[in-house]
Design a protein around this motif. Structure first.
Motif, mmCIF file in Angstrom:
data_model
loop_
_atom_site.group_PDB
_atom_site.id
_atom_site.type_symbol
_atom_site.label_atom_id
_atom_site.label_comp_id
_atom_site.label_asym_id
_atom_site.label_seq_id
_atom_site.Cartn_x
_atom_site.Cartn_y
_atom_site.Cartn_z
ATOM 1 N N ARG A 195 6.593 81.269 61.343
ATOM 2 C CA ARG A 195 7.615 81.929 62.351
ATOM 3 C C ARG A 195 6.739 81.559 63.902
ATOM 4 N NH1 ARG A 195 7.563 86.909 65.985
ATOM 5 N NH2 ARG A 195 5.810 87.311 64.710
ATOM 6 N N LEU A 196 5.551 81.652 63.732
ATOM 7 C CA LEU A 196 4.654 81.205 64.901
ATOM 8 C C LEU A 196 4.606 79.574 65.119
ATOM 9 C CD1 LEU A 196 1.600 83.626 64.639
ATOM 10 C CD2 LEU A 196 3.713 83.688 66.108
ATOM 11 N N LEU A 197 4.661 78.871 63.799
ATOM 12 C CA LEU A 197 4.677 77.366 64.157
ATOM 13 C C LEU A 197 6.078 77.151 64.414
ATOM 14 C CD1 LEU A 197 3.073 76.433 60.514
ATOM 15 C CD2 LEU A 197 2.085 76.270 63.134
ATOM 16 N N ARG A 198 7.427 77.624 64.088
ATOM 17 C CA ARG A 198 8.591 77.465 64.736
ATOM 18 C C ARG A 198 8.767 77.658 66.210
ATOM 19 N NH1 ARG A 198 10.187 79.378 59.536
ATOM 20 N NH2 ARG A 198 10.519 81.434 60.660
ATOM 21 N N PRO B 5 7.115 71.937 61.304
ATOM 22 C CA PRO B 5 8.735 72.179 61.564
ATOM 23 C C PRO B 5 9.749 71.025 62.251
ATOM 24 C CG PRO B 5 7.647 73.524 63.016
ATOM 25 C CD PRO B 5 6.356 72.895 61.966
ATOM 26 N N PHE B 6 8.803 70.335 63.215
ATOM 27 C CA PHE B 6 9.534 69.150 63.686
ATOM 28 C C PHE B 6 9.896 68.040 62.688
ATOM 29 C CE2 PHE B 6 7.432 70.306 67.865
ATOM 30 C CZ PHE B 6 8.280 71.440 68.077
ATOM 31 N N ALA B 7 8.799 67.602 61.932
ATOM 32 C CA ALA B 7 8.768 66.803 60.753
ATOM 33 C C ALA B 7 9.821 67.146 59.991
ATOM 34 C CB ALA B 7 7.349 66.293 60.287
ATOM 35 N N ASP B 8 9.827 68.370 59.295
ATOM 36 C CA ASP B 8 10.916 68.856 58.580
ATOM 37 C C ASP B 8 12.159 68.767 58.971
ATOM 38 O OD1 ASP B 8 8.666 69.360 56.679
ATOM 39 O OD2 ASP B 8 8.543 71.562 57.247
ATOM 40 N N SER B 9 12.467 68.990 60.044
ATOM 41 C CA SER B 9 13.767 68.925 60.564
ATOM 42 C C SER B 9 14.296 67.475 60.731
ATOM 43 C CB SER B 9 13.829 69.477 62.183
ATOM 44 O OG SER B 9 13.495 70.758 62.190
ATOM 45 N N ILE B 10 13.366 66.531 61.020
ATOM 46 C CA ILE B 10 13.764 65.156 60.987
ATOM 47 C C ILE B 10 14.292 64.653 59.678
ATOM 48 C CG2 ILE B 10 13.174 62.847 61.389
ATOM 49 C CD1 ILE B 10 11.451 63.969 63.794
ATOM 50 N N LYS B 11 13.305 65.354 58.722
ATOM 51 C CA LYS B 11 13.609 64.561 57.306
ATOM 52 C C LYS B 11 14.804 65.131 56.656
ATOM 53 C CE LYS B 11 11.395 65.261 52.649
ATOM 54 N NZ LYS B 11 10.089 65.824 51.962
ATOM 55 N N HIS B 12 14.939 66.514 56.941
ATOM 56 C CA HIS B 12 16.212 67.171 56.449
ATOM 57 C C HIS B 12 17.627 66.614 57.162
ATOM 58 C CE1 HIS B 12 13.690 70.906 55.395
ATOM 59 N NE2 HIS B 12 13.976 70.086 54.257
ATOM 60 N N SER B 13 17.394 66.189 58.375
ATOM 61 C CA SER B 13 18.409 65.672 59.056
ATOM 62 C C SER B 13 18.835 64.265 58.577
ATOM 63 C CB SER B 13 18.184 65.590 60.756
ATOM 64 O OG SER B 13 19.189 64.805 61.288
ATOM 65 N N VAL B 14 17.909 63.445 58.363
ATOM 66 C CA VAL B 14 18.017 61.988 58.025
ATOM 67 C C VAL B 14 18.483 62.068 56.520
ATOM 68 C CG1 VAL B 14 16.930 59.960 57.083
ATOM 69 C CG2 VAL B 14 16.406 61.112 59.284
ATOM 70 N N MET C 118 5.291 62.040 71.014
ATOM 71 C CA MET C 118 5.701 62.536 69.666
ATOM 72 C C MET C 118 5.632 60.939 68.560
ATOM 73 S SD MET C 118 8.973 64.709 68.428
ATOM 74 C CE MET C 118 9.104 65.307 66.549
ATOM 75 N N GLY C 119 5.469 61.407 67.571
ATOM 76 C CA GLY C 119 5.605 60.325 66.203
ATOM 77 C C GLY C 119 6.803 59.775 66.189
ATOM 78 N N ARG C 120 7.033 58.599 65.280
ATOM 79 C CA ARG C 120 8.016 57.858 64.888
ATOM 80 C C ARG C 120 9.019 58.667 64.307
ATOM 81 N NH1 ARG C 120 7.699 52.345 65.365
ATOM 82 N NH2 ARG C 120 5.820 51.748 66.772
ATOM 83 N N GLY C 121 8.566 59.468 63.178
ATOM 84 C CA GLY C 121 9.656 60.042 62.199
ATOM 85 C C GLY C 121 10.345 58.994 61.642
ATOM 86 N N VAL C 122 11.491 59.302 60.993
ATOM 87 C CA VAL C 122 12.298 58.471 60.391
ATOM 88 C C VAL C 122 13.697 58.190 61.000
ATOM 89 C CG1 VAL C 122 13.786 57.844 58.206
ATOM 90 C CG2 VAL C 122 11.152 58.709 58.183
ATOM 91 N N SER C 123 14.074 57.055 61.125
ATOM 92 C CA SER C 123 15.317 56.849 62.112
ATOM 93 C C SER C 123 16.619 57.217 61.273
ATOM 94 C CB SER C 123 15.595 55.254 62.410
ATOM 95 O OG SER C 123 14.675 54.969 63.166
ATOM 96 N N PRO C 124 17.541 58.092 61.859
ATOM 97 C CA PRO C 124 19.048 58.070 61.192
ATOM 98 C C PRO C 124 19.722 56.750 60.815
ATOM 99 C CG PRO C 124 19.274 58.461 63.612
ATOM 100 C CD PRO C 124 17.716 58.148 63.234
ATOM 101 N N PRO C 125 20.537 56.783 59.757
ATOM 102 C CA PRO C 125 21.009 55.570 59.385
ATOM 103 C C PRO C 125 22.052 54.890 59.898
ATOM 104 C CG PRO C 125 21.920 57.436 58.096
ATOM 105 C CD PRO C 125 20.846 58.200 58.824
ATOM 106 N N ASP C 126 22.083 53.647 60.195
ATOM 107 C CA ASP C 126 23.320 52.986 60.565
ATOM 108 C C ASP C 126 24.457 52.863 59.461
ATOM 109 O OD1 ASP C 126 22.228 52.852 63.228
ATOM 110 O OD2 ASP C 126 20.924 51.124 62.619
ATOM 111 N N ARG C 127 25.682 52.719 59.973
ATOM 112 C CA ARG C 127 26.594 52.457 58.814
ATOM 113 C C ARG C 127 26.333 51.145 58.105
ATOM 114 N NH1 ARG C 127 31.209 55.895 59.028
ATOM 115 N NH2 ARG C 127 30.531 57.803 59.869
#
Length: 299
Positions: free
Chosen positions: A140-143, A169-178, A1-10
């Motif tokens: 729905r099929l992509l999810r 959907p995976f990239a969107d989930s990472i983006k929204h989570s970050v 899987m690709g890198r995406g964006v890392s969640p933030p450290d404090r």
């Protein structure tokens, strides 16, 4: 899987990075465009060691999205889409190994996720030509790719979604989570300093439609500039995205609530911070030069 964006450290909340000039940003984009490799990020990190990896990755993803937008209408045109689908079917019938769509996307210099979506639409239309395929059905099929009846296509679409950092959907989930993580850290810093505020949900309950992430109940001064609201952007502030945010969001906040602050957590082009005197300032971290205002003071 690709890198995406890392969640933030404090420590990233108040940790500033060197300001990026427009010239440096253009050098990074030019490097991305000229280096067509499977994973350009390590090369970017080596070539631009003074820039944080997450910032370089964010610029790369924005550039991919921009490129897809420019070519989408040409690739998705009916005749072209049909031609691409026939090419995919030919490769399946000839027994090519998996990752056919991933390889096709690389050859086309296009998003693997968006290509898989196009192929899926063609597949559904060919299966039921008398029925118009809706976006909700496609999404729905992509999810859940296990719902795709064609076993080969199901696996091909899944592989595309796994390796695409920018779409799907995976990239969107990472983006929204970050995005939520950085909003949480912004609120954490405000609470730590006992700064009174209302969040987006509280403002909408009051009937506001367009709202910043945070509306301060008592204004603050940052670097000598009064601010009434803060908007958190878990992205890099390039010229195109910032211009869009100004038009669609930031000037609306300014009209309704007065001057405010935008935080681009992954950095921004320094020259874009040109509206300070008009009432919108840009930073890449939580401000540390804050002046608290006394609402009871008469001076």
């Amino acid at each position: 899987m690709g890198r995406g964006v890392s969640p933030p450290d404090r420590h990233l909340v108040t940790c500033k990075q060197p300001k990026m000039k427009m010239k440096k940003y253009c050098e990074i984009v030019d490097f991305i465009q000229k280096n067509k490799v499977d994973d350009v990020i390590p090369f970017l990190v080596k070539h631009f060691p003074e820039i944080k990896e997450d910032t370089l990755n964010n610029i790369y993803i924005q550039e991919v999205r921009r490129k897809v937008k420019k070519t989408y209408h040409r690739i998705s045109a009916p005749e072209k889409a049909s031609e691409i689908y026939e090419r995919y079917l030919s490769k399946i019938q000839s027994g090519e190994p998996p990752e056919i769509l991933v390889r096709m996307a690389k050859e086309m210099d296009y998003s693997a996720s968006m290509l898989s979506k196009l192929i899926l639409e063609q597949y559904l239309n060919a299966d039921c030509p008398q029925i118009t395929v809706g976006k909700s059905q496609i999404n729905r099929l992509l999810r859940d790719t296990t719902l795709i009846e064609d076993r080969d296509l199901s696996f091909e679409v899944y592989l595309c979604l796994l390796q695409d950092d920018a779409y799907g959907p995976f990239a969107d989930s990472i983006k929204h989570s970050v995005g939520h993580e950085y909003e949480f850290l912004l609120i954490h810093e405000l609470k730590k300093l006992n700064i009174s505020f209302e969040n987006e949900d509280e403002l909408r309950l009051k009937g506001y439609d367009k709202t910043p992430d945070v509306k301060l109940n008592i204004p603050l001064a940052v670097d000598g500039h009064v601010i009434n609201w803060i908007e958190s952007k878990a992205s890099f502030g390039d010229e195109e995205s910032h211009r869009t945010y100004l038009k669609d969001q930031l000037w609306s906040y300014w009209n309704r609530f007065g001057p405010g602050l935008v935080i681009y957590w992954f950095g921004f082009i320094e020259e874009l911070d040109e509206h300070r005197e008009k009432g919108i300032i840009i930073m890449d971290s939580f401000p540390n030069n804050i002046t608290f205002m006394d609402p009871l003071s008469k001076s």
